[in-house]
Design a protein around this motif. Structure first.
Motif, PDB file in Angstrom:
ATOM      1  N   HIS A 136      97.168  61.017  20.458  1.00 31.50           N
ATOM      2  CA  HIS A 136      95.974  61.289  19.654  1.00 31.50           C
ATOM      3  C   HIS A 136      96.010  62.721  19.119  1.00 31.50           C
ATOM      4  N   GLU A 139      98.392  62.894  16.258  1.00 24.87           N
ATOM      5  CA  GLU A 139      97.798  62.260  15.082  1.00 24.87           C
ATOM      6  C   GLU A 139      96.775  63.173  14.418  1.00 24.87           C
ATOM      7  N   ARG A 140      95.936  63.834  15.234  1.00 19.05           N
ATOM      8  CA  ARG A 140      94.907  64.715  14.671  1.00 19.05           C
ATOM      9  C   ARG A 140      95.534  65.903  13.954  1.00 19.05           C
ATOM     10  N   PHE A 143      97.420  64.585  10.692  1.00 21.94           N
ATOM     11  CA  PHE A 143      96.754  63.850   9.619  1.00 21.94           C
ATOM     12  C   PHE A 143      95.284  64.200   9.400  1.00 21.94           C
ATOM     13  N   GLN A 144      94.648  64.853  10.349  1.00 21.38           N
ATOM     14  CA  GLN A 144      93.216  65.107  10.207  1.00 21.38           C
ATOM     15  C   GLN A 144      92.967  66.489   9.618  1.00 21.38           C
ATOM     16  N   ASP A 216      88.394  60.074   9.019  1.00 20.97           N
ATOM     17  CA  ASP A 216      89.829  59.853   9.267  1.00 20.97           C
ATOM     18  C   ASP A 216      90.701  60.912   8.617  1.00 20.97           C
TER      19      ASP A 216
END
Length: 217
Positions: A136, A139-140, A143-144, A216
């Motif tokens: 996670h 991913e953050r 992409f965040q 997202d």
């Protein structure tokens, strides 16, 4: 009655495993205590009883990122990897709050892994949960947007609507530069989402911050 009675996740262990663990003495660490640094060898498996430990990774430029935090019932993935694979620590662990913990020495840990299916399940379940949290994080960061990550950090770390942290500390939490955090916080303040004081951030509009954190992209 031993310390295992109050430890999260150990209720299913057999009596022999509990006896081995209860023979170990819990230790107390004040806030700001460095538990390990990059290059240190892994001495044992940590079981948290109270408090919070944060594990950081430092890049070649000196910039830090918060990899994960360890609280009661959670595991330190770097310690588990070191015990199972012989790797040294690559991060640094610091107590965020006063902590009470138990260090299970390597020989005891390996003995329990071999002889106690319940302890083995406890270790691997905690390891899997930690790996998921690391995915996670990846991913953050990948992409965040900074605004989303900052809003999430403010919400998760604030107590009664107030977060005590410098802009540099917030930058470490979300994996960016201090100057970037300062600009984003100033923008939040202009929108009325937060109130900034030296070393503190007060949340003025948690609902909007929650909406930002949930986005997202």
């Amino acid at each position: 009655m031993g310390w295992t009675d109050a430890a999260e996740g150990l209720l299913e262990l057999d009596d022999a495993a509990l006896a081995k663990l209860d023979a170990l003495t819990p230790m107390d660490a004040a806030a700001g205590t460095v538990l390990f640094r990059p290059g240190d060898s892994v001495k044992g498996f940590v079981i948290m009883l109270s408090g919070r430990v944060e594990v950081f990774l430092t890049g070649p430029t000196g910039r830090e990122i918060l990899l994960y935090a360890v609280e009661p019932g959670q595991s330190c993935i770097q310690s588990t990897l070191g015990l199972l694979g012989g790797e040294e620590y690559s991060g640094e662990a610091v107590t965020r709050r006063p902590a009470r913990l138990v260090l299970v020495p390597r020989d005891v840990f390996l003995s329990l892994m071999d002889g106690s299916p319940a302890f083995r399940s406890f270790v691997f379940a905690a390891f899997a949960t930690r790996m998921q949290s690391m995915m996670h994080l990846l991913e953050r960061v990948a992409f965040q947007k900074i605004e989303n990550r900052l809003a999430e950090a403010l919400l998760s770390r604030a107590e009664d609507g107030l977060l005590t942290a410098t802009h540099a500390e917030l930058a470490v939490m979300i994996g960016t530069a201090r100057e970037v955090v300062s600009r984003r916080l100033d923008a939040f303040a202009r929108r009325g989402l937060v109130e900034l004081r030296r070393g503190t951030v007060r949340l003025r509009d948690p609902d909007t911050l929650r909406s930002l954190a949930a986005e997202d992209g």
